[in-house]
Design an enzyme around this catalytic site. Structure first.
Site, short mmCIF file in Angstrom:
data_model
loop_
_atom_site.label_atom_id
_atom_site.label_comp_id
_atom_site.label_asym_id
_atom_site.label_seq_id
_atom_site.Cartn_x
_atom_site.Cartn_y
_atom_site.Cartn_z
N HIS A 157 -21.12 11.09 11.53
CA HIS A 157 -22.00 11.82 11.01
C HIS A 157 -23.39 10.91 11.19
O HIS A 157 -23.73 9.89 10.54
CB HIS A 157 -21.86 12.11 9.58
N GLU A 184 -22.35 12.38 16.29
CA GLU A 184 -23.13 13.37 16.06
C GLU A 184 -24.49 12.67 15.70
O GLU A 184 -24.69 11.60 15.00
CB GLU A 184 -22.59 14.21 14.84
N ASP A 222 -28.97 13.87 15.40
CA ASP A 222 -30.05 15.27 15.24
C ASP A 222 -31.31 14.98 16.28
O ASP A 222 -31.65 13.81 16.48
CB ASP A 222 -30.69 15.21 13.71
N HIS A 258 -33.30 12.92 11.70
CA HIS A 258 -32.70 14.02 10.97
C HIS A 258 -33.82 14.64 10.36
O HIS A 258 -34.03 16.00 10.21
CB HIS A 258 -31.60 13.44 9.93
#
Length: 373
Positions: free
Chosen positions: A41, A67, A69, A82
């Site tokens: 994450h 992952e 963003d 993010h």
């Protein structure tokens, strides 16, 4: 012993039936963990500065997927961050959408996490994709940006076919589906979902859910399965990982992917369970990720990236410090394209070596080990 190799990118130590040196291989006599994918994450932001290339490179062997963003800068560039602002993760301030790429690149995205990562920059989407370890695909969570820009960037990097694109907005996912009929799309969010919600998402091209752990229940899994969707859950604590593996989720967002892998090992399925439950082929762990299983210790050999004169080789968890021995002058640290992932150590094949001191941490209670280089 003389090693017939010129450089080592990392050292892995695990219990085994015999001693071996290999690249991307492991021999182990211990049961394998559950096949649900571990997703780092934001690049595993409990361990590394989130959404940075340093985090992505260091995730090799710790995750089946990474992952991160994506947002759009003031001048239309796709950047990896993010929050809506840069305040929390960098030494700057202001909204991402109000700053140009050049302005964003002046900010330090690593120093707030640790001085060891000082100088780390906010990456562009293209830079983030290049920093992914070999064989570890991306899960791209689109916060802002156009469908075409995201698809074009992934396609240019040859990363579209094995990527998962997530978004909290169904309209953007539908736009992406129109551009590519095959890419996996995940609807991201939280809260309860009913049959109508699932049906709408499916009509708009969604093939997976990336959902908050509070709402991931057997009922939700049944609804998703009936629609042919996979389910990724964010972000369980390590102690919660066995519960969600037991539910049968397809992927676990892990803030600490190392701890999640350890929890997954404790939840290793029986051979019968392994035969009954085969994961989707596109989410199979990469070869580096398989090496993490039954791992006792991992020396990344990237110590020279922050200090080229360093004579230390620190184990990833900080529990075993190796020392470089035999180097006639400066240590043979390697970086950039010459290193497999992040950093490496060049040996002369005669007198250079890394001394790993015996300690309680390395007392694994086995007659032999497998050493992967």
């Amino acid at each position: 012993m003389i090693l017939p190799i010129q450089s080592i990118s990392s050292i892995w130590l695990r219990p085994s039936l015999h001693f071996s040196m290999a690249i991307l291989s492991a021999c182990t006599a211990i049961a394998q963990p559950a096949k649900s994918g571990i997703i780092a994450h934001r690049g595993g932001y409990a361990l590394f500065p989130e959404n940075t290339c340093a985090a992505f490179r260091t995730c090799e062997g710790l995750a089946d997927r990474i992952e991160f963003d994506v947002r759009v800068s003031a001048d239309g560039e796709l950047v990896v961050i993010h929050d809506e602002t840069v305040d929390r993760t960098t030494d700057g301030s202001g909204a991402v959408g109000d700053l140009t790429l050049a302005q964003l690149k002046t900010l330090d995205a690593g120093v707030k996490f640790s001085r060891a990562f000082a100088g780390e920059r906010i990456p562009t989407l293209a830079e983030a994709l290049r920093a992914l370890p070999p064989g570890v695909p991306a899960l791209v969570d689109v916060k802002t940006g156009s469908a075409k820009a995201v698809v074009d960037a992934l396609r240019s990097a040859n990363a579209l076919s094995n990527a998962v694109i997530a978004c909290g907005g169904l309209d953007l996912l539908q736009d992406i589906r129109r551009l590519d009929p095959d890419v996996e799309l995940a609807f991201a969010g939280n809260g309860e979902l009913g049959p109508d919600n699932i049906a709408v998402a499916k009509r708009m091209g969604v093939t997976a859910l990336a959902w908050n752990k509070a709402a991931v229940t057997p009922a939700l899994l049944d609804l998703a399965r009936s629609a042919g969707m996979r389910v990724f859950v964010f972000s369980p604590t390590p102690s919660e990982v066995p519960f969600f593996l037991g539910l049968g989720v397809d992927g676990i967002y892990a803030d600490d992917p190392m701890a999640a892998q350890q929890a997954a090992r404790r939840h290793a399925p029986s051979p019968e369970q392994t035969v009954r439950s085969q994961p989707a082929a596109r989410f199979q762990p990469s070869a580096p990720a398989k090496l993490i299983r039954d791992l006792v210790a991992y020396w990344k050999l990237d110590d020279g990236l922050s200090d080229p004169s360093s004579a230390n080789a620190e184990e990833a968890t900080g529990r075993s410090l190796g020392r470089l021995v035999g180097f006639a002058s400066a240590p043979g640290w390697v970086s950039g394209a010459d290193a497999l992932a992040g950093g490496a150590l060049r040996l002369d094949g005669r007198e250079d070596y890394v001394r790993l001191p015996p300690n309680e941490f390395l007392d694994i209670g086995a007659n032999a080990v497998s050493l992967s280089l």
